[in-house]
Design a protein around this motif. Structure first.
Motif, PDB file in Angstrom:
ATOM      1  N   TYR A  21       1.160  -1.469  -0.506  1.00 56.55           N
ATOM      2  CA  TYR A  21      -0.152   0.023  -0.025  1.00 56.55           C
ATOM      3  C   TYR A  21       1.346   1.510  -0.068  1.00 56.55           C
ATOM      4  O   TYR A  21       0.345   2.197  -0.691  1.00 56.55           O
ATOM      5  CB  TYR A  21      -0.972   0.257   1.219  1.00 56.55           C
ATOM      6  CG  TYR A  21      -1.873   1.192   1.638  1.00 56.55           C
ATOM      7  CD1 TYR A  21      -2.464   1.643   0.556  1.00 56.55           C
ATOM      8  CD2 TYR A  21      -1.578   2.373   2.154  1.00 56.55           C
ATOM      9  CE1 TYR A  21      -4.154   2.424   0.502  1.00 56.55           C
ATOM     10  CE2 TYR A  21      -1.621   3.322   1.752  1.00 56.55           C
ATOM     11  CZ  TYR A  21      -3.603   3.487   1.674  1.00 56.55           C
ATOM     12  OH  TYR A  21      -4.047   4.607   1.437  1.00 56.55           O
ATOM     13  N   VAL A  22       1.769   1.447   0.409  1.00 55.41           N
ATOM     14  CA  VAL A  22       2.631   2.736   1.027  1.00 55.41           C
ATOM     15  C   VAL A  22       2.698   2.836   0.050  1.00 55.41           C
ATOM     16  O   VAL A  22       3.424   4.155  -0.531  1.00 55.41           O
ATOM     17  CB  VAL A  22       3.710   2.898   2.821  1.00 55.41           C
ATOM     18  CG1 VAL A  22       4.488   4.331   2.362  1.00 55.41           C
ATOM     19  CG2 VAL A  22       2.386   2.958   3.885  1.00 55.41           C
ATOM     20  N   LEU A  23       4.427   1.823  -0.590  1.00 54.96           N
ATOM     21  CA  LEU A  23       5.501   2.382  -1.648  1.00 54.96           C
ATOM     22  C   LEU A  23       4.536   1.801  -3.122  1.00 54.96           C
ATOM     23  O   LEU A  23       4.702   2.581  -3.752  1.00 54.96           O
ATOM     24  CB  LEU A  23       6.235   0.833  -1.254  1.00 54.96           C
ATOM     25  CG  LEU A  23       6.820   0.834  -0.344  1.00 54.96           C
ATOM     26  CD1 LEU A  23       8.444   0.157   0.315  1.00 54.96           C
ATOM     27  CD2 LEU A  23       7.618   2.810   0.565  1.00 54.96           C
ATOM     28  N   TYR A  24       3.444   0.846  -3.367  1.00 54.48           N
ATOM     29  CA  TYR A  24       3.361   0.347  -3.727  1.00 54.48           C
ATOM     30  C   TYR A  24       2.072   0.891  -4.596  1.00 54.48           C
ATOM     31  O   TYR A  24       1.715   1.878  -5.867  1.00 54.48           O
ATOM     32  CB  TYR A  24       2.787  -0.775  -4.826  1.00 54.48           C
ATOM     33  CG  TYR A  24       2.054  -1.309  -5.524  1.00 54.48           C
ATOM     34  CD1 TYR A  24       3.196  -1.195  -7.430  1.00 54.48           C
ATOM     35  CD2 TYR A  24       1.215  -1.733  -6.057  1.00 54.48           C
ATOM     36  CE1 TYR A  24       3.022  -1.657  -8.474  1.00 54.48           C
ATOM     37  CE2 TYR A  24       0.244  -1.651  -7.170  1.00 54.48           C
ATOM     38  CZ  TYR A  24       1.206  -2.156  -8.241  1.00 54.48           C
ATOM     39  OH  TYR A  24       1.297  -2.012  -9.806  1.00 54.48           O
ATOM     40  N   PHE A  25       1.074   0.711  -3.737  1.00 57.37           N
ATOM     41  CA  PHE A  25       0.211   1.119  -4.132  1.00 57.37           C
ATOM     42  C   PHE A  25      -0.180   3.205  -4.323  1.00 57.37           C
ATOM     43  O   PHE A  25      -0.944   3.646  -5.470  1.00 57.37           O
ATOM     44  CB  PHE A  25      -1.500   0.916  -3.585  1.00 57.37           C
ATOM     45  CG  PHE A  25      -3.012   1.390  -3.843  1.00 57.37           C
ATOM     46  CD1 PHE A  25      -3.578   0.587  -4.645  1.00 57.37           C
ATOM     47  CD2 PHE A  25      -3.320   2.265  -3.069  1.00 57.37           C
ATOM     48  CE1 PHE A  25      -5.309   1.094  -4.875  1.00 57.37           C
ATOM     49  CE2 PHE A  25      -4.308   2.674  -3.627  1.00 57.37           C
ATOM     50  CZ  PHE A  25      -5.338   2.294  -4.396  1.00 57.37           C
ATOM     51  N   ARG A  26       0.331   3.607  -3.631  1.00 53.77           N
ATOM     52  CA  ARG A  26      -0.031   5.322  -3.345  1.00 53.77           C
ATOM     53  C   ARG A  26       0.821   5.809  -4.444  1.00 53.77           C
ATOM     54  O   ARG A  26       0.369   6.706  -4.399  1.00 53.77           O
ATOM     55  CB  ARG A  26       0.586   5.686  -2.483  1.00 53.77           C
ATOM     56  CG  ARG A  26       0.210   5.069  -1.131  1.00 53.77           C
ATOM     57  CD  ARG A  26      -0.205   6.204   0.207  1.00 53.77           C
ATOM     58  NE  ARG A  26      -0.038   6.679   0.228  1.00 53.77           N
ATOM     59  CZ  ARG A  26       0.758   8.094   1.463  1.00 53.77           C
ATOM     60  NH1 ARG A  26       1.052   7.726   2.846  1.00 53.77           N
ATOM     61  NH2 ARG A  26       0.819   9.001   0.882  1.00 53.77           N
ATOM     62  N   ARG A  27       2.037   4.541  -5.023  1.00 54.79           N
ATOM     63  CA  ARG A  27       2.500   5.418  -6.591  1.00 54.79           C
ATOM     64  C   ARG A  27       2.140   5.057  -7.463  1.00 54.79           C
ATOM     65  O   ARG A  27       2.293   5.620  -8.767  1.00 54.79           O
ATOM     66  CB  ARG A  27       3.835   4.432  -6.272  1.00 54.79           C
ATOM     67  CG  ARG A  27       5.076   5.434  -5.212  1.00 54.79           C
ATOM     68  CD  ARG A  27       6.316   4.724  -4.581  1.00 54.79           C
ATOM     69  NE  ARG A  27       7.398   5.407  -3.765  1.00 54.79           N
ATOM     70  CZ  ARG A  27       7.953   4.947  -3.417  1.00 54.79           C
ATOM     71  NH1 ARG A  27       9.273   4.305  -4.027  1.00 54.79           N
ATOM     72  NH2 ARG A  27       8.472   5.845  -2.851  1.00 54.79           N
TER      73      ARG A  27
END
Length: 200
Positions: A21-27
């Motif tokens: 979530y923090v690294l992949y989805f938000r980017r």
């Protein structure tokens, strides 16, 4: 041992949440891959944790790693960066299941993998370097002319060109282009005289 299992499970859930979530989805914003990363990670952790011996668990874990990798890479197209997240999700589940007896090693490897993905996929890292697959409505036999044409179309500095396909019947060619976009230019500063004149 039971306490260490719950500790490893908590670390794994925290790590995969940060990764997916923090690294992949938000980017990148792909919900389907977020679910795939979480499911693969927790599945690997659950299966490997059920193995009785550490050597057996390690062997089974690497076997699952290879099988799932082949299955995933033969499915729908994903980018190379998303493949990196995919392998990291599997590695986190495998590490957290196998390294239960070594909590400091477990924490260190989790931190290492997350840090590498954070830095490697940071938007500011090599942000001006891009890659595209282009279909040109012309065939260039001269590599210099091809680079000049691509530079004019992309308005960027072409660093590498690989010709993928040439179709003489339809008079087109497919190329894989790596290029470097120019740095954005700052707007010219307003002079003090002009500012005073506008204020009158």
């Amino acid at each position: 041992m039971v306490t260490m299992f719950w500790f490893a499970l908590a670390i794994d859930l925290i790590a995969i949440s940060l990764l997916s979530y923090v690294l992949y989805f938000r980017r990148h914003g792909r919900r389907d891959l977020l679910l795939a990363y979480v499911a693969l990670n927790t599945g690997i952790f659950a299966v490997v944790s059920m193995m009785t011996g550490q050597e057996v668990a390690l062997a089974v874990g690497f076997g699952l790693f290879g099988v799932l990798s082949i299955l995933r890479l033969r499915s729908d197209l994903i980018s190379q960066g998303e493949i990196g997240y995919y392998f990291t999700a599997i590695a986190l589940g495998l590490i957290n299941a196998v390294a239960i007896s070594a909590p400091w090693v477990l924490l260190g490897l989790n931190a290492l993998l997350l840090t590498v993905m954070y830095v490697g996929d940071h938007p500011r890292l090599l942000s001006r370097h891009e890659r595209r697959m282009l279909t040109l409505d012309a065939i260039h036999e001269d590599p210099v002319a091809l680079r000049q044409d691509l530079s004019a179309r992309l308005r960027a500095q072409v660093t590498r060109v690989d010709v993928i396909e040439v179709d003489y019947v339809r008079d087109l060619m497919v190329v894989d282009v790596r290029f470097r976009v120019p740095a954005p230019t700052a707007p010219p500063a307003r002079s003090g005289t002009a500012a005073r004149w506008e204020g009158r």
